[in-house]
Scaffold this motif. Structure first.
Motif, mmCIF file in Angstrom:
data_model
loop_
_atom_site.group_PDB
_atom_site.id
_atom_site.type_symbol
_atom_site.label_atom_id
_atom_site.label_comp_id
_atom_site.label_asym_id
_atom_site.label_seq_id
_atom_site.Cartn_x
_atom_site.Cartn_y
_atom_site.Cartn_z
ATOM 1 N N GLY A 46 0.793 -1.225 0.000
ATOM 2 C CA GLY A 46 0.000 0.000 0.000
ATOM 3 C C GLY A 46 0.822 1.270 0.000
ATOM 4 O O GLY A 46 0.302 2.342 -0.272
ATOM 5 N N ALA A 47 2.123 1.177 0.317
ATOM 6 C CA ALA A 47 2.966 2.372 0.299
ATOM 7 C C ALA A 47 3.415 2.638 -1.135
ATOM 8 O O ALA A 47 3.312 1.777 -2.006
ATOM 9 C CB ALA A 47 4.173 2.175 1.204
ATOM 10 N N GLY A 54 9.571 7.703 -0.121
ATOM 11 C CA GLY A 54 8.337 6.942 -0.037
ATOM 12 C C GLY A 54 7.330 7.584 0.900
ATOM 13 O O GLY A 54 7.678 8.421 1.738
ATOM 14 N N VAL A 55 6.081 7.206 0.731
ATOM 15 C CA VAL A 55 5.023 7.633 1.646
ATOM 16 C C VAL A 55 4.142 6.431 1.976
ATOM 17 O O VAL A 55 4.021 5.505 1.180
ATOM 18 C CB VAL A 55 4.147 8.771 1.061
ATOM 19 C CG1 VAL A 55 4.955 10.048 0.880
ATOM 20 C CG2 VAL A 55 3.502 8.356 -0.257
ATOM 21 N N ALA A 56 3.530 6.468 3.158
ATOM 22 C CA ALA A 56 2.582 5.434 3.556
ATOM 23 C C ALA A 56 1.405 6.130 4.225
ATOM 24 O O ALA A 56 1.540 7.244 4.753
ATOM 25 C CB ALA A 56 3.233 4.433 4.512
ATOM 26 N N ALA A 57 0.240 5.490 4.190
ATOM 27 C CA ALA A 57 -0.968 6.107 4.762
ATOM 28 C C ALA A 57 -1.618 5.157 5.759
ATOM 29 O O ALA A 57 -1.687 3.942 5.535
ATOM 30 C CB ALA A 57 -1.943 6.466 3.650
ATOM 31 N N ASP A 92 6.064 1.879 13.506
ATOM 32 C CA ASP A 92 6.916 2.051 12.330
ATOM 33 C C ASP A 92 6.094 2.725 11.219
ATOM 34 O O ASP A 92 5.015 2.240 10.870
ATOM 35 C CB ASP A 92 7.418 0.676 11.866
ATOM 36 C CG ASP A 92 8.417 0.799 10.747
ATOM 37 O OD1 ASP A 92 9.609 0.580 10.998
ATOM 38 O OD2 ASP A 92 7.988 1.135 9.614
ATOM 39 N N ALA A 93 6.615 3.821 10.661
ATOM 40 C CA ALA A 93 5.852 4.583 9.668
ATOM 41 C C ALA A 93 5.679 3.827 8.357
ATOM 42 O O ALA A 93 4.785 4.140 7.573
ATOM 43 C CB ALA A 93 6.534 5.932 9.407
ATOM 44 N N CYS A 94 6.529 2.824 8.097
ATOM 45 C CA CYS A 94 6.423 2.045 6.853
ATOM 46 C C CYS A 94 5.548 0.814 7.010
ATOM 47 O O CYS A 94 4.732 0.512 6.142
ATOM 48 C CB CYS A 94 7.805 1.603 6.376
ATOM 49 S SG CYS A 94 8.800 2.927 5.710
ATOM 50 N N GLY A 110 -3.757 -0.121 7.329
ATOM 51 C CA GLY A 110 -3.137 0.637 6.246
ATOM 52 C C GLY A 110 -4.118 1.020 5.159
ATOM 53 O O GLY A 110 -5.139 0.374 4.960
ATOM 54 N N ILE A 111 -3.782 2.091 4.462
ATOM 55 C CA ILE A 111 -4.580 2.598 3.341
ATOM 56 C C ILE A 111 -3.663 2.631 2.120
ATOM 57 O O ILE A 111 -2.538 3.120 2.209
ATOM 58 C CB ILE A 111 -5.072 4.036 3.645
ATOM 59 C CG1 ILE A 111 -5.821 4.093 4.984
ATOM 60 C CG2 ILE A 111 -5.920 4.571 2.495
ATOM 61 C CD1 ILE A 111 -7.125 3.362 5.028
ATOM 62 N N ASP A 112 -4.141 2.121 0.986
ATOM 63 C CA ASP A 112 -3.308 2.097 -0.217
ATOM 64 C C ASP A 112 -3.213 3.483 -0.847
ATOM 65 O O ASP A 112 -4.233 4.149 -1.053
ATOM 66 C CB ASP A 112 -3.903 1.145 -1.260
ATOM 67 C CG ASP A 112 -3.874 -0.304 -0.792
ATOM 68 O OD1 ASP A 112 -3.190 -0.593 0.202
ATOM 69 O OD2 ASP A 112 -4.536 -1.132 -1.440
ATOM 70 N N VAL A 113 -1.984 3.882 -1.146
ATOM 71 C CA VAL A 113 -1.771 5.120 -1.890
ATOM 72 C C VAL A 113 -0.883 4.825 -3.097
ATOM 73 O O VAL A 113 -0.203 3.797 -3.143
ATOM 74 C CB VAL A 113 -1.123 6.224 -1.014
ATOM 75 C CG1 VAL A 113 -2.105 6.750 0.013
ATOM 76 C CG2 VAL A 113 0.154 5.733 -0.342
ATOM 77 N N ALA A 114 -0.891 5.733 -4.062
ATOM 78 C CA ALA A 114 -0.041 5.610 -5.243
ATOM 79 C C ALA A 114 0.608 6.959 -5.493
ATOM 80 O O ALA A 114 0.065 8.002 -5.112
ATOM 81 C CB ALA A 114 -0.872 5.195 -6.452
#
Ligand code: FES
Length: 149
Positions: A46-47, A54-57, A92-94, A110-114
């Motif tokens: 999802g990241a 990188g980003v994660a939500a 952990d942010a990842c 987690g939430i998927d982002v692109a």
């Protein structure tokens, strides 16, 4: 990516430290979601990444109690970890994993982002982007309408 699913930019996430937005879930309920820097998104479902940034939500809520991470002043973070402001557990942010404190042994939902051309998009089929900021920050119709009858 659909323009109406655009949340922010990778640059803003890194400059601000985190970005908060509101999305509607599959039960038609608003949820607050945080986007945070994730230096090593390779293994994270999802990241997404823009080059090496990188980003994660994640849902803006601790797994221990219903405590928001971002209470209006950004997500408290240190060394790539999200800090719960209530009891101080680190996530952990990842990976969203927590191995300490009251929330030990849990993982954030987690939430998927692109990421495309430096922009971050909501890519989770269970959520629809509503607006930037928290649930209360909606600028939509309010009871202070000036329409007269
Ligand atoms: S509410 Fe987050 S660790 Fe207790």
């Amino acid at each position: 990516m659909a323009e109406d699913a655009r949340i922010t930019t990778v640059e803003d996430v890194y400059e601000e430290g985190s970005v908060l937005f509101t999305a509607t879930n599959s039960f038609d309920m608003d949820e607050e979601i945080i986007v945070v820097p994730c230096e090593d998104p390779g293994e994270t479902e999802g990241a997404a990444a823009n080059g090496d940034r990188g980003v994660a939500a994640w849902i803006n809520r601790c797994t221990h109690e219903a405590q928001r991470f971002d209470t209006g002043r950004g997500v408290p973070m240190r060394d790539g970890e999200i800090i719960c402001p209530k009891h101080g557990s680190f996530f952990d942010a990842c990976s969203g994993d927590c191995d300490n404190g009251e929330a030990a042994g849990t993982t954030l939902p987690g939430i998927d982002v692109a990421v495309e051309d430096g922009a971050v998009f909501l890519a989770d089929e269970d959520y629809t982007f509503e607006h930037e900021g928290g649930i209360e920050d909606d600028d939509g119709p309010s009871s202070t309408s000036h329409v007269g009858f």
